[in-house]
Scaffold this motif. Structure first.
Motif, PDB file in Angstrom:
ATOM      1  N   ARG A  16       0.939  -1.173   0.257  1.00 12.00           N
ATOM      2  CA  ARG A  16      -0.142   0.198   0.214  1.00 12.00           C
ATOM      3  C   ARG A  16       1.040   1.188  -0.039  1.00 12.00           C
ATOM      4  O   ARG A  16       1.849   1.195   0.586  1.00 12.00           O
ATOM      5  CB  ARG A  16      -0.774  -0.017   1.354  1.00 12.00           C
ATOM      6  N   HIS A  17       0.218   2.350  -0.514  1.00  8.64           N
ATOM      7  CA  HIS A  17       1.057   3.574  -0.611  1.00  8.64           C
ATOM      8  C   HIS A  17       0.108   4.561   0.179  1.00  8.64           C
ATOM      9  O   HIS A  17      -0.693   4.622  -0.033  1.00  8.64           O
ATOM     10  CB  HIS A  17       1.529   4.147  -1.821  1.00  8.64           C
ATOM     11  N   GLY A  21       4.138   7.006   3.906  1.00  2.52           N
ATOM     12  CA  GLY A  21       4.964   6.095   3.061  1.00  2.52           C
ATOM     13  C   GLY A  21       4.367   4.709   2.829  1.00  2.52           C
ATOM     14  O   GLY A  21       3.110   4.577   3.097  1.00  2.52           O
ATOM     15  N   ASP A  22       5.194   3.716   2.282  1.00  2.00           N
ATOM     16  CA  ASP A  22       4.788   2.590   1.882  1.00  2.00           C
ATOM     17  C   ASP A  22       4.532   1.738   3.059  1.00  2.00           C
ATOM     18  O   ASP A  22       5.317   1.791   3.910  1.00  2.00           O
ATOM     19  CB  ASP A  22       5.830   1.971   0.898  1.00  2.00           C
ATOM     20  N   SER A  50       4.772  -1.291   8.603  1.00  2.00           N
ATOM     21  CA  SER A  50       5.623  -0.620   7.939  1.00  2.00           C
ATOM     22  C   SER A  50       6.848  -0.597   8.417  1.00  2.00           C
ATOM     23  O   SER A  50       7.049  -0.303   9.489  1.00  2.00           O
ATOM     24  CB  SER A  50       5.039   0.951   8.179  1.00  2.00           C
TER      25      SER A  50
END
Length: 86
Positions: A16-17, A21-22, A50
């Motif tokens: 996911r973005h 951040g990702d 994350s």
């Protein structure tokens, strides 16, 4: 307040973005709450991980992720042990 929380894992992590951040989505938590009028409101929250590596690791990124895969089960085991002691 919550009747029950159910973790529903995904078959595979989903990248996911977001604004922060990702991150990797690993599944979702489902639950329901009873409203003051007696009706039930259900909701789902996506949960994930994350990891922002620190330091100069790009030259050995593949080795770094192997290390993460090796150590994450150990971290999960320590967390489970701590939860049982509470």
């Amino acid at each position: 307040m919550a009747e029950q929380f159910t973790l529903r894992p995904y078959d595979e992590p989903l990248l996911r973005h977001g604004a922060a951040g990702d991150w990797w989505s690993l599944g979702r938590v489902e639950s329901s709450i009873q409203n003051p009028d007696g009706s039930i409101r259900t909701f789902t929250v996506e949960v994930g991980l994350s990891i922002t590596p620190h330091g100069d690791f790009l030259h050995c990124e593949e080795d770094f992720w192997r290390l993460v895969a090796e150590k994450l089960p150990m971290i999960a085991q320590q967390l489970a042990s701590a939860a049982r002691r509470r």
